[in-house]
Design a protein around this motif. Structure first.
Motif, short mmCIF file in Angstrom:
data_model
loop_
_atom_site.label_atom_id
_atom_site.label_comp_id
_atom_site.label_asym_id
_atom_site.label_seq_id
_atom_site.Cartn_x
_atom_site.Cartn_y
_atom_site.Cartn_z
N ARG A 221 0.65 -1.14 0.05
CA ARG A 221 0.14 0.00 -0.19
C ARG A 221 0.93 1.17 0.15
O ARG A 221 0.58 2.22 -0.52
CB ARG A 221 -0.85 -0.11 1.24
N SER A 222 1.97 1.24 0.84
CA SER A 222 2.89 2.34 0.91
C SER A 222 3.64 2.75 -0.51
O SER A 222 3.66 3.92 -1.06
CB SER A 222 3.96 2.10 1.77
N ALA A 223 3.86 1.59 -1.27
CA ALA A 223 4.50 1.83 -2.63
C ALA A 223 3.35 2.34 -3.63
O ALA A 223 3.52 3.25 -4.37
CB ALA A 223 4.95 0.41 -3.12
N GLN A 224 2.14 1.93 -3.54
CA GLN A 224 1.19 2.32 -4.24
C GLN A 224 0.72 3.76 -4.20
O GLN A 224 0.28 4.59 -5.14
CB GLN A 224 -0.32 1.48 -4.06
N GLU A 225 0.90 4.09 -2.91
CA GLU A 225 0.49 5.39 -2.46
C GLU A 225 1.52 6.44 -2.97
O GLU A 225 1.15 7.56 -3.60
CB GLU A 225 0.33 5.53 -0.80
N VAL A 226 3.01 6.06 -3.09
CA VAL A 226 3.93 7.22 -3.69
C VAL A 226 3.70 6.99 -5.14
O VAL A 226 3.72 8.22 -5.56
CB VAL A 226 5.27 6.14 -3.36
N LEU A 227 3.30 5.94 -5.83
CA LEU A 227 2.98 6.18 -7.29
C LEU A 227 1.89 7.15 -7.46
O LEU A 227 1.71 7.85 -8.32
CB LEU A 227 2.71 4.72 -7.72
N ARG A 228 0.71 6.71 -6.66
CA ARG A 228 -0.51 7.65 -6.92
C ARG A 228 -0.24 9.34 -6.55
O ARG A 228 -0.65 10.13 -7.29
CB ARG A 228 -1.36 7.03 -5.91
N ARG A 229 0.64 9.45 -5.58
CA ARG A 229 1.19 10.80 -5.16
C ARG A 229 1.79 11.51 -6.52
O ARG A 229 1.71 12.62 -6.59
CB ARG A 229 2.00 10.65 -3.87
N ARG A 230 2.47 10.66 -7.11
CA ARG A 230 3.22 11.05 -8.40
C ARG A 230 2.30 11.08 -9.58
O ARG A 230 2.77 11.86 -10.75
CB ARG A 230 4.40 10.17 -8.68
N GLY A 231 1.07 10.86 -9.51
CA GLY A 231 0.23 10.97 -10.50
C GLY A 231 0.28 9.74 -11.47
O GLY A 231 -0.36 9.66 -12.52
N ILE A 232 0.89 8.52 -11.00
CA ILE A 232 0.79 7.20 -11.86
C ILE A 232 -0.51 6.58 -11.42
O ILE A 232 -0.92 6.38 -10.30
CB ILE A 232 1.84 6.34 -11.42
N GLU A 233 -1.26 6.22 -12.44
CA GLU A 233 -2.89 5.62 -12.03
C GLU A 233 -2.52 4.10 -12.11
O GLU A 233 -2.04 3.57 -12.94
CB GLU A 233 -3.56 6.00 -13.27
N VAL A 234 -2.75 3.60 -10.95
CA VAL A 234 -2.51 2.32 -10.73
C VAL A 234 -3.85 1.53 -10.89
O VAL A 234 -4.71 1.94 -10.12
CB VAL A 234 -2.02 1.97 -9.45
N SER A 235 -3.95 0.50 -11.56
CA SER A 235 -5.18 -0.27 -11.93
C SER A 235 -4.97 -1.73 -11.63
O SER A 235 -4.22 -2.48 -12.41
CB SER A 235 -5.70 -0.07 -13.22
N LEU A 236 -5.48 -2.29 -10.63
CA LEU A 236 -5.43 -3.65 -10.23
C LEU A 236 -6.44 -4.64 -10.59
O LEU A 236 -7.73 -3.91 -10.76
CB LEU A 236 -5.07 -3.84 -8.90
N GLY A 237 -6.12 -6.00 -10.73
CA GLY A 237 -7.24 -6.65 -11.41
C GLY A 237 -7.64 -6.38 -12.97
O GLY A 237 -8.65 -6.80 -13.36
N VAL A 238 -6.65 -5.83 -13.66
CA VAL A 238 -6.90 -5.42 -14.93
C VAL A 238 -5.44 -5.79 -15.73
O VAL A 238 -4.51 -5.77 -15.19
CB VAL A 238 -7.00 -3.95 -14.91
N SER A 239 -5.91 -6.49 -17.14
CA SER A 239 -4.72 -6.64 -17.90
C SER A 239 -5.12 -6.03 -19.36
O SER A 239 -5.97 -5.27 -19.27
CB SER A 239 -4.76 -8.09 -17.75
N ILE A 240 -4.47 -6.58 -20.15
CA ILE A 240 -4.57 -6.33 -21.58
C ILE A 240 -5.33 -7.03 -22.22
O ILE A 240 -5.16 -8.30 -22.52
CB ILE A 240 -3.06 -5.82 -22.27
N GLU A 241 -6.28 -6.48 -23.14
CA GLU A 241 -7.11 -7.21 -24.04
C GLU A 241 -6.39 -7.42 -25.45
O GLU A 241 -6.40 -8.37 -25.89
CB GLU A 241 -8.47 -6.79 -24.01
N LYS A 242 -6.31 -6.25 -25.88
CA LYS A 242 -5.24 -6.43 -27.26
C LYS A 242 -4.63 -5.02 -27.39
O LYS A 242 -4.95 -4.17 -26.68
CB LYS A 242 -6.27 -6.38 -28.40
N ALA A 243 -3.69 -5.09 -28.22
CA ALA A 243 -2.52 -4.07 -28.21
C ALA A 243 -2.72 -3.42 -29.86
O ALA A 243 -2.49 -4.34 -30.58
CB ALA A 243 -1.29 -4.35 -27.75
N GLY A 244 -2.55 -2.24 -30.03
CA GLY A 244 -2.45 -1.90 -31.38
C GLY A 244 -1.38 -0.92 -31.41
O GLY A 244 -0.68 -0.52 -30.38
#
Length: 454
Positions: A221-244
């Protein structure tokens, strides 16, 4: 009598530590030592994200295997693409593309791992990896070029797309990569007065419910909070369906316009392991606690490519694919080979994990040395102290420390080297996973090329 031939495959942490131990403990007349590697350096992988962000130069974490004149190991510049256990032959593709056979009496399999991919449409064609020195240098060029191209574009949609970046994988590699590269773009955009800093968006996604679960819930949680404070959007339970080429579709339905998809969703054992036709555990070669391959004389396997039993944990656990285990396994494997040569008993590998460190760049880090949870500056001191101490040579230590000090005082220079000038190179272009033979091809090749007995 000819001297026993010891063949080590791979120049990662496990392979290099094994070779160095053999050189120190064996007299020149006891055995011939050969190392197979396409690159004559040991790559310190944990610091790769710092190369991608420009904090460290590439050569500072590429430890040359040819610097010392006292080492006697013969280096074969190539990659092992098959092993015939019965004939005791390793099939090697040289960097000239010539295929040769190398006989052995003892073989140490440390081919490491490759990026784990899934059958996702467009993934290997459009994603970047973060597993090799070339990929790290290339990604740095690519990310900076997106700022240049966005600055040059007159199309608002294209400009916004070039300033969105997606990293897949919430483990150490993905988290550190997103954190380090976000700092790079955040600092660099200040030198582009025509670009709106608010357009730069970083996305870190992972199919797991927690970021870096090995750290525990609190530090995760501490690492996740650091990332979010910097503006990085963290999405868990999510992956890639397709890439273009110009967008990425998430499994939750979101479509992100982007030209940068970085894939760090885990690793799998080198395809070399599949050529043996031996038992595996989740793709890693099943070995004994002494790191021997059951039923095969003189075959040792360790590091990322082997499921070495973790006797310190028990309950059927296997050692995680980390540098601290690989280095110690390399030394123990060398000792066991020497014991076999001298008709002495082998010893099992036992090591209690020392903990985990995650460098998030700047003063941010989370660490868990010996079970003690740290974050912030104390964690950063531990993280960098651990990495600095783990570097094998004083030259590497000096280069890394100098880079850190220079970056802290002078900042980054945001220079593109020109790798990303014309032809794009993606994940499928760096790891050459299509170069390996099948077990049947290995046997056929060896039978056709080995001299027939008179």
């Amino acid at each position: 009598m000819t001297r026993p031939r010891i063949l080590v495959v791979g120049a990662g942490f496990a392979g290099v530590e094994c070779v160095r131990r053999l050189e120190r403990k064996l007299s020149p007349g006891e055995a011939d030592i050969t190392l197979v590697t396409p690159f004559a350096y040991q790559l310190y992988l944990p610091l790769l994200p710092q190369v991608a962000s420009g904090v460290l130069t590439p050569q500072s974490i590429a430890l040359s295997l040819r610097r010392s004149e006292k080492y006697r190991t013969r280096i074969i510049p190539g990659g092992a693409i098959g092993v015939d256990l019965k004939a005791k032959v390793c099939v090697i593709r040289m960097i000239t593309d010539k295929i040769v056979n190398e006989r052995y009496d003892y073989i140490v399999l440390t081919p490491g791992s490759v990026t784990r991919t899934f059958d996702i449409p467009g993934l290997t064609e459009h994603a970047f990896g973060m597993k090799t020195l070339a990929e790290a240098a290339y990604i740095r060029d690519h990310v900076i070029s997106q700022l240049d191209l966005a600055d040059a574009s007159q199309d608002p949609a294209e400009r916004a797309a070039r300033l969105q970046f997606v990293v897949v994988g919430g483990g150490y590699a993905g988290t550190e990569t997103a954190a380090c590269l976000q700092r790079l773009t955040h600092a660099a955009v200040k030198r582009y007065p025509r670009l709106d800093p608010g357009l730069i968006k970083w996305h870190l996604i992972d199919i797991a419910p927690r970021l870096m679960p090995e750290l525990g819930e609190k530090l995760g949680r501490s690492a996740q909070e650091v990332l979010r404070r910097r503006g990085i959007e963290v999405s868990l339970g999510v992956s890639i369906e397709k890439a273009g080429p110009e967008e990425v579709t998430f499994t939750d339905g979101r479509v992100i316009p982007t030209r940068t998809l970085i894939w760090t969703a885990g690793v799998v054992a080198s395809p070399l392991i599949a050529t043996l036709g031996a038992e595996t555990v989740k793709g890693r070669l099943a070995v004994t606690p002494e790191m021997c391959l059951p039923g095969s004389d003189g075959v040792f396997a360790l590091g990322d490519a082997a499921a070495v039993p973790d006797l310190a944990k028990g309950d059927g656990a296997v050692c995680p694919p980390t540098a601290q285990h690989a280095m110690r396994q390399g030394r123990r494997a060398a000792d066991n080979i020497i014991a076999a040569l001298r008709n002495q008993p082998m010893q099992p590998y036992v090591h209690k994990d020392l903990g985990l460190v995650v460098d998030l760049g700047g003063k941010d880090a989370v660490s868990k040395p010996l079970g003690v949870e740290l974050h912030g500056l104390p964690a950063q001191v531990v993280a960098r102290g651990y990495h600095w101490g783990a570097l094998r040579t004083n030259v590497a230590k000096t280069r890394v420390m100098t880079n850190w000090l220079l970056n802290a005082v002078a900042g980054d220079d945001f220079v593109r080297t020109g790798f990303q000038a014309r032809k794009p190179a993606k994940l499928k272009d760096f790891e050459f996973t299509d170069a390996y033979l099948t077990p049947e091809q290995v046997r056929e090749h060896v039978e056709q090329t080995l001299p027939r007995p008179a």
